[in-house]
Design a protein around this motif. Structure first.
Motif, mmCIF file in Angstrom:
data_model
loop_
_atom_site.group_PDB
_atom_site.id
_atom_site.type_symbol
_atom_site.label_atom_id
_atom_site.label_comp_id
_atom_site.label_asym_id
_atom_site.label_seq_id
_atom_site.Cartn_x
_atom_site.Cartn_y
_atom_site.Cartn_z
ATOM 1 N N LEU A 227 0.832 -1.202 0.000
ATOM 2 C CA LEU A 227 0.000 0.000 0.000
ATOM 3 C C LEU A 227 0.867 1.252 0.000
ATOM 4 O O LEU A 227 0.587 2.223 -0.720
ATOM 5 C CB LEU A 227 -0.925 -0.001 1.223
ATOM 6 N N ARG A 228 1.919 1.241 0.795
ATOM 7 C CA ARG A 228 2.818 2.392 0.830
ATOM 8 C C ARG A 228 3.588 2.543 -0.490
ATOM 9 O O ARG A 228 3.676 3.635 -1.053
ATOM 10 C CB ARG A 228 3.806 2.248 1.985
ATOM 11 N N LYS A 229 4.118 1.423 -0.976
ATOM 12 C CA LYS A 229 4.932 1.469 -2.190
ATOM 13 C C LYS A 229 4.125 1.973 -3.378
ATOM 14 O O LYS A 229 4.636 2.739 -4.216
ATOM 15 C CB LYS A 229 5.495 0.080 -2.481
ATOM 16 N N GLU A 230 2.842 1.574 -3.437
ATOM 17 C CA GLU A 230 2.017 1.947 -4.587
ATOM 18 C C GLU A 230 1.173 3.191 -4.324
ATOM 19 O O GLU A 230 0.271 3.508 -5.091
ATOM 20 C CB GLU A 230 1.157 0.755 -5.017
ATOM 21 N N ASP A 231 1.474 3.872 -3.199
ATOM 22 C CA ASP A 231 0.947 5.214 -2.951
ATOM 23 C C ASP A 231 -0.564 5.245 -2.717
ATOM 24 O O ASP A 231 -1.266 6.112 -3.242
ATOM 25 C CB ASP A 231 1.323 6.144 -4.116
ATOM 26 N N VAL B 209 -0.343 13.043 1.176
ATOM 27 C CA VAL B 209 0.200 12.388 2.367
ATOM 28 C C VAL B 209 -0.077 10.896 2.252
ATOM 29 O O VAL B 209 -0.979 10.461 1.537
ATOM 30 C CB VAL B 209 -0.423 12.937 3.670
ATOM 31 N N SER B 210 0.688 10.098 2.977
ATOM 32 C CA SER B 210 0.448 8.659 2.996
ATOM 33 C C SER B 210 -0.407 8.250 4.194
ATOM 34 O O SER B 210 -0.982 7.163 4.204
ATOM 35 C CB SER B 210 1.770 7.892 3.012
ATOM 36 N N CYS B 211 -0.483 9.125 5.215
ATOM 37 C CA CYS B 211 -1.326 8.868 6.382
ATOM 38 C C CYS B 211 -1.504 10.182 7.132
ATOM 39 O O CYS B 211 -0.826 11.179 6.840
ATOM 40 C CB CYS B 211 -0.715 7.796 7.288
ATOM 41 N N THR B 212 -2.386 10.211 8.111
ATOM 42 C CA THR B 212 -2.673 11.467 8.820
ATOM 43 C C THR B 212 -1.506 11.919 9.689
ATOM 44 O O THR B 212 -1.447 13.099 10.057
ATOM 45 C CB THR B 212 -3.930 11.315 9.698
ATOM 46 N N ASP B 213 -0.576 11.009 10.044
ATOM 47 C CA ASP B 213 0.596 11.430 10.818
ATOM 48 C C ASP B 213 1.390 12.506 10.084
ATOM 49 O O ASP B 213 2.117 13.292 10.710
ATOM 50 C CB ASP B 213 1.514 10.234 11.097
ATOM 51 N N GLU B 214 1.275 12.554 8.772
ATOM 52 C CA GLU B 214 2.047 13.505 7.966
ATOM 53 C C GLU B 214 1.335 14.841 7.782
ATOM 54 O O GLU B 214 1.877 15.752 7.150
ATOM 55 C CB GLU B 214 2.351 12.892 6.592
ATOM 56 N N MET B 215 0.117 14.960 8.336
ATOM 57 C CA MET B 215 -0.659 16.178 8.113
ATOM 58 C C MET B 215 -0.292 17.251 9.129
ATOM 59 O O MET B 215 -0.181 16.981 10.322
ATOM 60 C CB MET B 215 -2.162 15.869 8.161
ATOM 61 N N ASP B 216 -0.136 18.446 8.653
ATOM 62 C CA ASP B 216 0.113 19.628 9.476
ATOM 63 C C ASP B 216 -1.052 20.579 9.236
ATOM 64 O O ASP B 216 -1.167 21.192 8.166
ATOM 65 C CB ASP B 216 1.442 20.280 9.079
#
Length: 754
Positions: A334-338, A722-729
């Motif tokens: 899932l991460r690799k294929e965005d 983003v790949s997940c909400t942890d990356e959201m600012d």
């Protein structure tokens, strides 16, 4: 069973022949009125026994019995109407969580001839009791005169009249409804009924997760939780003893007993309740809009709490993943294929034996659970786990549970309950009426939550062992309430350990909305399943629930339950519906990951990125949901109650305040759409449209969806991939105005096209 078309037999389940030693008692004219020290109004209501026949006739050889009807006003818009037959009405219960702002307004009365006018301390009219006799112009003795009855009109908000159904009859011996009555069985009060007048054009909705048309007028519903076995039948996982009337009021029956509700069906002139309990405790809620009425309902039963940020991202699941290696492989791909994703859910296969719930990881297939969960978290994935509230005969906890009375005491040698997937036997139901059992259950979950698990799927809970003894409640009263006790326990320990209050729940009753979130059960992977899911979600949102989800693209395939192929079109269209739902989870009996559908995987990737772009808007709407009567996903009548077209539309909805969604539920890429009054901007083209009319046979390509935004509003959007909400600012959130400068969401957020 054939209907007899006799009201007492069909609706009250009454035995008119006396074989069950049953007798009907009808309310008569009130005999006295007074006020209590706390400001309640107390009305003495005599009840007259009726003869044991299908013909309704007073049995005057039996003396009347007097009971006290109590009226109480909460604030300006809620009126409580309660009466117990040889049983006290419970002032409080687990279903009630009264808003501190909801103060009791003292009531008083004035006798004006043959009427008693009830007002609150502000002088606002709340009820009028009519003690007059019907006006007659006598010319025949062919039929007897009508007997006395309770005749009262309630005004919960001081404006809108809610008349009791005093004379819903063909002739005095042939009734279609009764104002207030009870059935006595073997000399003991057993069940009660009350009814209110229904206007010829009145619509009704709510009552829980109803997989039916938006207007429920003409239906008789059995409010008893069941495994719905899909989303296209009368069975349903979530029954709520509350309805919303299009005439501007709501009614909440405060009970967990089996309840029958006829919405202008048994009689088109009446809304009728029958409760298998010798009391009626009904809250009438007034308001100028559905939102205001539902806010009143939440003031009584509790507001939804705010789910955590990460929960608004994508959840990935299937039934089921069987090993750490399998899960890690899927997450890495899932991460690799965005494909942006926040949660990986492990369903029935993480135990030693599939479906054998022991609240422990299989130590061969998951040799290092803590390391496994931490590794996923480092990659931006949180872990959710499935379980259920029944102890299997083979479970290692059985002896401990039996020895300490943590499960119910089943009468007889064996009882079956549980899954539809086979004859799985369970030794007993965890007894959440016993505080020690609650703490024991919380301890089982705590060990998992301490490992880093963030959410427990509180599956099942619609059924309990009814042939059993529980610590402090009779099974017939616990049955519907069980979901509330179950979800409360899981929510509380999750909140305590993780800091985030959340469960993933299927069953529901009044009050369960306090513990989000709930999903729509085992929908078929079909267009019918998609349509049924939406209908269930709309009615649930009209029943006090704020957050709701569904399995994308349906749970089980058809006709082969596990193995039929899911079409690309259904997968995309259901994904789009999920993007515009409060929560988005893929789940089902076969492969659900988007890369397993290579022909449309690019479309799905774009839509999942759009989901994350919408999260700032969704957070704003979710906060509003926790403070008002609004759900996130709203039937059109929330904003257009006076538009008769919107009173019947159940395949479109509002997503928050500003976005109107019309899912495509066929493989033809077109549908009819109703644009309500106002100016609208198409989310994908930026084209302006004037509302108040139909768009017939509206064409929509597979990579788009019929979605409009109110002209002039500013949508809060996230401007980066983003790949997940942890990356959201959230400092980066932008406001995009829906005006002539807007040319479509994909052009505005160009990263969505990549």
């Amino acid at each position: 069973m054939r209907q007899t078309h006799n009201y007492t037999v069909d609706f009250l389940d009454f035995d008119p022949d006396g074989k069950g030693n049953e007798r009907l008692w009808r309310a008569c004219k009130p005999a006295a009125i007074t006020t209590a020290a706390n400001g309640d109004l107390l009305v003495t209501v005599p009840f007259q026994a009726q003869k044991q026949t299908t013909e309704i006739a007073a049995d005057t050889t039996i003396p009347r019995k007097d009971y006290t009807l109590r009226l109480r006003a909460y604030g300006d818009k809620i009126l409580r109407f309660s009466i117990g037959i040889d049983e006290e009405v419970a002032e409080e219960s687990l279903m009630l969580e009264l808003d501190p702002a909801l103060t009791i307004h003292p009531l008083s009365y004035e006798i004006k001839g043959e009427t008693w006018v009830v007002t609150d301390f502000k002088g606002v009219k709340k009820a009028v009791f009519d003690l007059s006799n019907p006006v007659l112009d006598h010319w025949s003795d062919l039929l007897p005169a009508p007997d006395e009855t309770l005749n009262v009109v309630f005004y919960p908000d001081g404006k809108k009249a809610v008349p009791i159904s005093a004379y819903d009859q063909f002739q005095p011996a042939r009734h279609d409804a009764m104002a207030l009555a009870f059935v006595e069985k073997e000399g003991v009060a057993d069940r009660m009924t009350t009814a209110f007048h229904a206007a010829a054009d009145e619509i009704f909705c709510g009552t829980g997760e109803r997989f039916a048309k938006l207007d429920l007028s003409g239906k008789t519903l059995q409010l008893e939780n069941q495994d719905g076995q899909g989303v296209n039948s009368r069975r349903t996982y979530k029954n709520i003893p509350f309805y919303l009337s299009g005439k501007g009021y709501g009614a909440f029956m405060h009970t967990s007993a089996y309840t029958k509700l006829s919405l202008a069906d048994i009689s088109t002139r009446s809304v009728q309740w029958m409760v298998e309990q010798p009391c009626v405790d009904l809250f009438l809620i007034g308001g100028d809009s559905p939102e205001e009425i539902l806010r009143g309902y939440r003031q009584l039963t509790g507001f939804p709490t705010m789910p955590p940020l990460w929960s608004f991202g994508t959840w990935m699941s299937r039934m089921t993943y069987f090993s750490a290696d399998e899960v890690e492989t899927i997450c890495n791909r899932l991460r690799k294929e965005d494909y942006p994703c926040d949660v990986i859910h492990l369903d029935t296969g993480w135990f030693k034996t599939d479906w054998l719930c022991e609240w422990k990881f299989n130590d061969e297939r998951f040799p290092d659970p803590e390391g496994f969960i931490k590794g996923l978290k480092d990659n931006g994935f949180r872990v959710s786990l499935w379980q259920l509230p029944y102890i299997a005969f083979a479970a290692e906890q059985l002896k401990e549970a039996v020895d300490n009375n943590y499960i119910c005491k089943v009468q007889g040698e064996r009882a079956t309950d549980g899954s539809n997937f086979g004859a799985l036997d369970y030794a007993g139901t965890i007894d959440f009426t016993y505080p020690a059992a609650v703490e024991w259950y919380k301890g089982l979950l705590k060990k998992l939550l301490d490992m880093g698990v963030v959410c427990i799927k509180t599956d099942f809970g619609e059924d309990i062992h009814l042939d059993a003894d529980y610590h402090s409640m009779a099974p017939k009263l616990l049955h519907n309430l069980y979901a509330l006790l179950y979800q409360k326990a899981a929510y509380e320990i999750t909140k305590e350990v993780v800091g985030d209050g959340i469960v993933w729940a299927r069953a529901g009753w009044a009050g369960c909305q306090r513990y989000p979130l709930h999903w729509g059960g085992d929908a078929a992977c079909s267009w019918d399943g998609l349509a049924g899911s939406l209908k269930g979600g709309l009615h649930l949102g009209l029943s006090g629930f704020g957050f709701w989800s569904h399995d994308v693209p349906g749970f089980h395939s058809v006709p082969d339950f596990m193995n039929s192929v899911i079409s690309d079109e259904l997968y995309v269209r259901w994904t789009q519906f999920g993007v515009f739902s409060s929560h988005l989870r893929y789940h089902g009996t076969s492969k659900r990951e988007p890369y397993e559908f290579p022909n449309i995987s690019g479309i799905v990737r774009k839509w999942l990125k759009l989901r994350y772009a919408l999260i700032p808007y969704l957070l704003e709407q979710s906060k509003k949901t926790t403070e008002t009567g609004y759900p996130v996903l709203r039937a059109l009548i929330f904003h257009h109650l006076d538009d008769k077209m919107c009173q019947h539309i159940d395949d479109q909805y509002y997503f928050g305040d500003d976005i109107m969604v019309a899912p495509v539920m066929n493989d033809h890429n077109h549908r009819d759409i109703y644009l309500p009054k106002g100016q609208w901007v198409n989310l994908f083209s930026g084209k302006f449209s004037e509302g108040g009319h139909w768009l017939h046979n509206y064409e929509c390509p597979l990579d788009e969806m019929p979605v409009w935004v109110k002209a002039g509003v500013k949508l809060s959007l996230y401007p980066e991939a983003v790949s997940c909400t942890d990356e959201m600012d959230m400092e980066k959130v932008i406001k995009v105005k829906m005006d002539e400068s807007f040319h479509g969401i994909f052009k505005t957020l160009s990263y969505l096209e990549k």
